[in-house]
Design an enzyme around this catalytic site. Structure first.
Site, PDB file in Angstrom:
ATOM      1  N   TRP A  10      34.964  41.582  34.394  1.00 55.57           N
ATOM      2  CA  TRP A  10      34.571  40.756  35.547  1.00 55.57           C
ATOM      3  C   TRP A  10      34.588  39.271  35.209  1.00 55.57           C
ATOM      4  CZ3 TRP A  10      34.440  41.332  40.579  1.00 55.57           C
ATOM      5  CH2 TRP A  10      34.565  42.635  41.068  1.00 55.57           C
ATOM      6  N   TRP A  35      28.796  30.291  45.167  1.00 61.82           N
ATOM      7  CA  TRP A  35      29.596  31.366  45.768  1.00 61.82           C
ATOM      8  C   TRP A  35      29.317  31.455  47.262  1.00 61.82           C
ATOM      9  CZ3 TRP A  35      32.989  32.827  42.249  1.00 61.82           C
ATOM     10  CH2 TRP A  35      32.639  32.751  40.897  1.00 61.82           C
ATOM     11  N   ASN A  86      43.345  50.333  35.709  1.00 65.26           N
ATOM     12  CA  ASN A  86      43.069  48.999  35.152  1.00 65.26           C
ATOM     13  C   ASN A  86      43.761  47.874  35.915  1.00 65.26           C
ATOM     14  OD1 ASN A  86      42.119  47.076  33.093  1.00 65.26           O
ATOM     15  ND2 ASN A  86      44.301  46.927  32.618  1.00 65.26           N
ATOM     16  N   TRP A 114      30.686  37.134  40.884  1.00 60.32           N
ATOM     17  CA  TRP A 114      31.209  38.238  40.075  1.00 60.32           C
ATOM     18  C   TRP A 114      30.127  39.263  39.738  1.00 60.32           C
ATOM     19  CZ3 TRP A 114      28.940  38.729  35.251  1.00 60.32           C
ATOM     20  CH2 TRP A 114      28.346  37.594  34.703  1.00 60.32           C
ATOM     21  N   GLU A 137      44.397  48.075  23.349  1.00 60.89           N
ATOM     22  CA  GLU A 137      43.380  48.283  24.385  1.00 60.89           C
ATOM     23  C   GLU A 137      42.066  48.739  23.752  1.00 60.89           C
ATOM     24  OE1 GLU A 137      43.895  47.206  27.402  1.00 60.89           O
ATOM     25  OE2 GLU A 137      45.949  46.755  26.814  1.00 60.89           O
ATOM     26  N   TRP A 151      40.433  45.761  22.442  1.00 59.81           N
ATOM     27  CA  TRP A 151      39.725  45.026  23.514  1.00 59.81           C
ATOM     28  C   TRP A 151      38.316  45.596  23.695  1.00 59.81           C
ATOM     29  CZ3 TRP A 151      40.192  40.626  26.043  1.00 59.81           C
ATOM     30  CH2 TRP A 151      41.444  40.019  26.200  1.00 59.81           C
TER      31      TRP A 151
HETATM   32  C1  LIG Z   1      36.898  44.238  36.385  1.00 60.26           C
HETATM   33  C2  LIG Z   1      37.082  45.267  35.282  1.00 60.26           C
HETATM   34  C3  LIG Z   1      36.028  46.149  34.989  1.00 60.26           C
HETATM   35  C4  LIG Z   1      36.180  47.099  33.962  1.00 60.26           C
HETATM   36  N1  LIG Z   1      35.128  47.955  33.678  1.00 60.26           N
HETATM   37  C5  LIG Z   1      35.221  48.818  32.652  1.00 60.26           C
HETATM   38  C6  LIG Z   1      34.140  49.688  32.309  1.00 60.26           C
HETATM   39  O1  LIG Z   1      33.062  49.669  32.916  1.00 60.26           O
HETATM   40  N2  LIG Z   1      34.328  50.572  31.284  1.00 60.26           N
HETATM   41  C7  LIG Z   1      35.498  50.618  30.579  1.00 60.26           C
HETATM   42  O2  LIG Z   1      35.606  51.438  29.658  1.00 60.26           O
HETATM   43  N3  LIG Z   1      36.513  49.792  30.858  1.00 60.26           N
HETATM   44  C8  LIG Z   1      36.436  48.908  31.882  1.00 60.26           C
HETATM   45  N4  LIG Z   1      37.508  48.095  32.173  1.00 60.26           N
HETATM   46  C9  LIG Z   1      38.705  48.135  31.317  1.00 60.26           C
HETATM   47  C10 LIG Z   1      39.810  49.139  31.787  1.00 60.26           C
HETATM   48  O3  LIG Z   1      40.093  48.915  33.153  1.00 60.26           O
HETATM   49  C11 LIG Z   1      39.404  50.596  31.592  1.00 60.26           C
HETATM   50  O4  LIG Z   1      38.987  50.805  30.265  1.00 60.26           O
HETATM   51  C12 LIG Z   1      40.567  51.551  31.866  1.00 60.26           C
HETATM   52  O5  LIG Z   1      41.083  51.344  33.167  1.00 60.26           O
HETATM   53  C13 LIG Z   1      40.088  52.998  31.747  1.00 60.26           C
HETATM   54  O6  LIG Z   1      41.122  53.882  32.084  1.00 60.26           O
HETATM   55  P1  LIG Z   1      41.856  54.742  30.957  1.00 60.26           P
HETATM   56  O7  LIG Z   1      40.834  55.472  30.150  1.00 60.26           O
HETATM   57  O8  LIG Z   1      42.920  55.522  31.617  1.00 60.26           O
HETATM   58  O9  LIG Z   1      42.446  53.565  30.070  1.00 60.26           O
HETATM   59  P2  LIG Z   1      43.721  53.505  29.083  1.00 60.26           P
HETATM   60  O10 LIG Z   1      44.664  52.500  29.649  1.00 60.26           O
HETATM   61  O11 LIG Z   1      44.236  54.840  28.766  1.00 60.26           O
HETATM   62  O12 LIG Z   1      43.100  52.821  27.784  1.00 60.26           O
HETATM   63  C14 LIG Z   1      42.479  53.592  26.757  1.00 60.26           C
HETATM   64  C15 LIG Z   1      41.104  53.070  26.478  1.00 60.26           C
HETATM   65  O13 LIG Z   1      41.169  51.716  25.990  1.00 60.26           O
HETATM   66  C16 LIG Z   1      40.027  50.990  26.442  1.00 60.26           C
HETATM   67  N5  LIG Z   1      40.480  49.895  27.297  1.00 60.26           N
HETATM   68  C17 LIG Z   1      41.609  49.827  28.022  1.00 60.26           C
HETATM   69  N6  LIG Z   1      41.724  48.631  28.639  1.00 60.26           N
HETATM   70  C18 LIG Z   1      40.608  47.944  28.315  1.00 60.26           C
HETATM   71  C19 LIG Z   1      40.118  46.651  28.638  1.00 60.26           C
HETATM   72  N7  LIG Z   1      40.809  45.800  29.408  1.00 60.26           N
HETATM   73  N8  LIG Z   1      38.937  46.272  28.140  1.00 60.26           N
HETATM   74  C20 LIG Z   1      38.215  47.093  27.342  1.00 60.26           C
HETATM   75  N9  LIG Z   1      38.629  48.323  26.985  1.00 60.26           N
HETATM   76  C21 LIG Z   1      39.801  48.745  27.468  1.00 60.26           C
HETATM   77  C22 LIG Z   1      39.187  51.963  27.249  1.00 60.26           C
HETATM   78  O14 LIG Z   1      38.206  52.524  26.400  1.00 60.26           O
HETATM   79  C23 LIG Z   1      40.204  52.995  27.694  1.00 60.26           C
HETATM   80  O15 LIG Z   1      39.668  54.238  28.008  1.00 60.26           O
HETATM   81  C24 LIG Z   1      37.379  47.137  33.211  1.00 60.26           C
HETATM   82  C25 LIG Z   1      38.426  46.250  33.525  1.00 60.26           C
HETATM   83  C26 LIG Z   1      38.275  45.326  34.545  1.00 60.26           C
HETATM   84  C27 LIG Z   1      39.403  44.381  34.868  1.00 60.26           C
END
Ligand SMILES: Cc1cc2nc3c(=O)[nH]c(=O)nc-3n(C[C@H](O)[C@H](O)[C@H](O)COP(=O)(O)OP(=O)(O)OC[C@H]3O[C@@H](n4cnc5c(N)ncnc54)[C@H](O)[C@@H]3O)c2cc1C
Length: 338
Positions: free
Chosen positions: A270, A194, A229, A247, A163, A166
Site C-alpha cells: 500500500w 486525502w 498481484n 492508503w 518475490e 520482497w
Molecule cells: C497493495 C498490495 C497489498 C498486498 N498485500 C499482501 C499481503 O497482505 N500478503 C502478502 O503475502 N502479499 C501481499 N502483497 C504482495 C503480493 O501481491 C502477494 O504476495 C501475491 O499476490 C500472492 O499471490 P501468490 O501467492 O500467487 O504470489 P506469487 O506471485 O506466486 O509469489 C510467491 C510468494 O512471494 C511473495 N510475494 C510475491 N510478491 C510479493 C510482493 N510484492 N511483496 C511481498 N511478497 C511478495 C508472497 O509470499 C507470495 O506468496 C500485496 C501487494 C500489493 C500491491
C-alpha cells in the site's frame, strides 16, 4: 508443562503479546524460547556495512543473495520430536467458540508444478492465467516452510526468488521501522489531505468504479479472499491516486478480506502504491487502469469472469475521468510535498 517454544513475530501487537506471555511464563517458572521461522533473514541479519537497515530493495536484495550464497543451507528436521509436544487437552476451547468460522472458499494446494516456477517470469503478470503460485496463504499461516520453498525455487527461477526476497524485505522494514503501522514511511506524506469521498470508497470496495480491471479485482477479493498481484497494484494505485483516498483505508480493507494478509507485505504494498513507502513508485507515475487492462488482460477473460454484467447497460460508467484524476493526483501530491 516444561517450556514454551514459539517463533519470532515482527508486528507491534504480536511483539507486545509475546512479551506479556514471556513475563507470565517466567512468573510461573516456565522457560520460553523463541526462534526465527517466518522469514529467511530477519531484523538486521542483512544490513548495510554501517549496521543500519536497508531502505531500498535492490541493494538489500544483492546483500541478501550474497549472504544466502555464502551461508551453509540449514535444515531443521523435527518430525521425530513431535511426540514431545504437550498434548492438546480435551477441555481446550473449540475454534468456533473463539469466533473462527469454516471457510467457504477453497484452500489453494501446497503442490505447485515445477513448470509454473520455471515459467513464472513470463506468466506472473497476467491475472487471466494461473501463472502465480497462490502459496501466499501457506506462507502466511506457516503451512509451508519459507526455507524449504526458497531451497526448492532458487535453482528454478530467479524472478520467483526475488518475490520471496520482497517478503523478507517488508518484514525487515516492519521490524526496523515499526512507525509504518499507521504512519507513512516518509513522514512528509502524512501531510497529504486525502479527499476520502465516502461514495467513491464504497464503489471501490464493491467493485463498481466503472474501471473493469479495478472492479474485477475488488470483486475477486470479496468472493475468494485473493487478488492477483498485478491487480493489487492497479486497485491500490487507483484508490490512492485516482480517488485521492487515504492508503490506510485501503490497507484495512485488504487486511479484512485477504486470506494471505500479512501486515508487513500489505503495508509495504500500500505504501508503495501511495508513494509514501520506502522504495516506492514516484508519485508522478500514475497507473492508467485502462491501459493496464489492455496490456495484462487483453482477452478480457479475467474481467468477464468477475463482472458478469460487463458490456451491458447495468455496468456503471467511470466514477472519475482518468486524465482529470491523474492531473489532480499529481498536483495534490506536489502541493503537500513541496
Ligand atoms: C497493495 C498490495 C497489498 C498486498 N498485500 C499482501 C499481503 O497482505 N500478503 C502478502 O503475502 N502479499 C501481499 N502483497 C504482495 C503480493 O501481491 C502477494 O504476495 C501475491 O499476490 C500472492 O499471490 P501468490 O501467492 O500467487 O504470489 P506469487 O506471485 O506466486 O509469489 C510467491 C510468494 O512471494 C511473495 N510475494 C510475491 N510478491 C510479493 C510482493 N510484492 N511483496 C511481498 N511478497 C511478495 C508472497 O509470499 C507470495 O506468496 C500485496 C501487494 C500489493 C500491491
Amino acid at each position: 508443562m516444561k517450556a514454551v517454544y514459539y517463533n519470532h513475530d515482527y508486528e507491534p501487537y504480536a511483539i507486545q503479546r509475546d512479551r506479556t506471555m514471556k513475563d507470565f511464563l517466567t512468573g510461573k517458572g516456565i522457560s520460553s524460547f523463541s526462534f526465527k521461522d517466518q522469514c529467511y533473514f530477519e531484523k538486521l541479519e542483512v544490513c548495510k556495512k554501517d549496521g543500519n537497515p536497508y531502505t531500498v530493495y535492490t541493494p538489500y536484495k544483492n546483500a541478501w543473495l550474497e549472504r544466502f550464497t555464502l551461508q551453509p543451507k540449514e535444515n531443521f528436521p523435527s518430525e521425530h520430536l513431535l511426540n514431545n509436544l504437550y498434548p492438546v487437552p480435551q477441555s481446550s476451547i473449540a475454534l468456533d467458540k473463539l469466533g473462527f468460522l469454516d471457510a467457504v472458499v477453497s484452500f489453494p494446494s501446497k503442490k505447485v508444478d515445477t513448470a509454473l516456477f520455471k515459467n513464472y517470469g513470463d506468466t506472473r503478470d497476467y491475472p487471466e492465467r494461473m501463472g502465480t503460485s497462490r502459496l501466499g496463504v501457506h506462507l502466511r499461516f506457516g503451512t509451508i516452510s519459507i526455507r524449504k520453498l526458497i531451497y526448492h525455487v532458487e535453482p528454478l527461477n530467479a524472478t520467483f526468488l526475488n518475490e520471496l526476497i520482497w517478503r523478507d524485505f517488508y518484514m525487515m522494514i516492519l521490524s526496523n521501522f515499526p512507525h509504518v503501522v499507521g504512519k507513512s514511511f516518509k513522514p512528509a506524506y502524512d501531510q497529504i489531505q486525502w479527499i476520502n469521498d465516502a461514495y467513491h470508497t464504497q464503489a471501490w470496495k464493491e467493485g463498481n468504479t466503472g474501471y473493469p480491471l479495478v472492479d474485477a479485482g475488488m470483486r475477486e477479493l470479496l468472493e475468494t479472499g485473493y487478488m492477483h498481484n498485478r491487480v493489487r497494484m492497479v486497485v491500490a494505485s487507483f484508490f490512492t491516486k485516482h480517488l485521492l483516498a487515504d492508503w490506510r483505508i485501503g490497507e484495512a480493507w485488504f487486511a479484512k478480506h485477504l486470506l494471505d494478509f500479512e501486515l508487513s507485505s500489505n503495508n509495504g504494498g500500500w505504501q508503495w502504491a501511495a508513494g509514501s513507502g520506502c522504495d516506492a513508485a514516484p508519485y508522478f507515475r500514475v497507473f492508467n487502469p485502462v491501459l493496464q487492462q489492455e496490456k495484462f488482460d487483453k482477452s478480457m477473460h479475467y474481467i468477464k469472469t468477475w463482472i458478469p454484467e460487463f458490456g451491458t447497460p447495468d455496468y456503471p460508467i467511470p466514477i472519475v475521468e482518468h486524465e482529470f484524476a491523474r492531473k489532480r493526483a499529481i498536483e495534490t501530491y506536489k502541493k503537500y510535498l513541496s
